[in-house]
Scaffold this active site. Structure first.
Site, PDB file in Angstrom:
ATOM      1  N   HIS A  11       8.348  -6.515  -5.537  1.00 26.98           N
ATOM      2  CA  HIS A  11       8.396  -7.067  -6.887  1.00 26.98           C
ATOM      3  C   HIS A  11       8.692  -5.976  -7.918  1.00 26.98           C
ATOM      4  CE1 HIS A  11       4.592  -5.277  -8.199  1.00 26.98           C
ATOM      5  NE2 HIS A  11       4.084  -5.636  -7.031  1.00 26.98           N
ATOM      6  N   GLU A 110      -0.172  -9.256  -0.830  1.00 26.98           N
ATOM      7  CA  GLU A 110      -0.481  -7.830  -0.782  1.00 26.98           C
ATOM      8  C   GLU A 110      -1.796  -7.583  -0.052  1.00 26.98           C
ATOM      9  OE1 GLU A 110       0.257  -4.969  -0.322  1.00 26.98           O
ATOM     10  OE2 GLU A 110       0.838  -4.051  -2.227  1.00 26.98           O
TER      11      GLU A 110
END
Length: 251
Positions: A11, A110
């Site tokens: 990202h 994550e």
């Protein structure tokens, strides 16, 4: 002959990625600069004559975190269907470039940093030294109150098995015209994508992960010798550009 690939995309930049704070479950927006750079990445790397060819993408996996989902939006793949988090169907006037489905997948969220959420590596090491806990390496030790390397390995292996069984086994080694779209795109986070690359080539995380992936960075994974039993990290590849030279320039 067809050799399917996996594109891993971290990202874009956030305030915490700028200062090195571990960002697992915390929801943070991209910075203005982060959005700008992701748009530029999409323009540079996504297209029929670029590294990522939308029509060849079979499936997209994206993290549940909003920063990853915003990154996928800004890449502008040209998906036919509305993205899972979008309430309205996209305008009919948009440029449709792929029929790939987008899947929000918890396996690619994550690393859960537990007690270390929001802390920098320097702060973590200082705390551990004060507590007499010794050195710290996330690939070896994991995170107290969060996930261990074994936890990460289990969920990434599930995802890799899904990719290979659903999209890669059907097309690898087939003639280009006979193979269905088989490239896969994953939009997620720094630690989990580096771990994914290690598990892709069947390496243990506890061996240490000497791989870097900057915010907004793009990596490519594939196979050697068009053999699904030989997964590999693709360090570099040629762009798919048709070049036609005028007859007068030929020698």
């Amino acid at each position: 002959m067809s050799t399917p690939r996996v594109f891993i995309i971290r990202h874009g930049e956030t305030e915490w990625s700028l200062n090195g704070r571990h960002t697992g479950t915390t929801e943070l927006p991209l910075t203005a600069n982060g959005e700008k750079r992701i748009r530029a990445t999409g323009q540079a790397l996504v297209g029929n004559d670029r590294l990522i060819v939308p029509s060849q993408i079979a499936h997209v996996y994206v993290s549940p975190r909003k920063r990853a989902q915003k990154t996928l939006e800004l890449l502008d793949l040209g998906c036919r269907d509305a993205l899972p988090w979008q309430e309205q169907q996209p305008s009919e006037e948009r440029n449709i470039r792929t029929d790939a489905k987008v899947q929000i997948d918890d396996n690619i969220r994550e690393w859960d940093y537990g007690d270390y959420e929001g802390l920098t590596s320097a702060t973590i090491r200082e705390q551990r030294e004060k507590n007499g806990e010794g050195s710290w390496d996330i690939w070896r030790d994991g995170c107290p109150g969060g996930e261990s390397p074994g936890d990460i390995t289990k969920r990434l292996d599930r995802l890799i098995d899904d990719i290979r069984s659903r999209f890669h086994e059907r097309s690898i080694g087939k003639a280009e015209g006979a193979a269905k779209p088989s490239d896969v795109l994953i939009v997620a986070h720094g630690h989990i994508l580096r771990a994914f690359a290690m598990r892709w080539i069947k390496r243990e995380l506890t061996e240490g992960v000497s791989l870097l992936l900057e915010a907004g960075g793009v990596g490519t994974l594939s196979y050697e010798h068009r053999n699904i039993e030989e997964p590999a990290i693709l360090l570099g590849g040629g762009f798919m550009v048709d070049v036609v030279e005028p007859a007068g320039q030929l020698r």
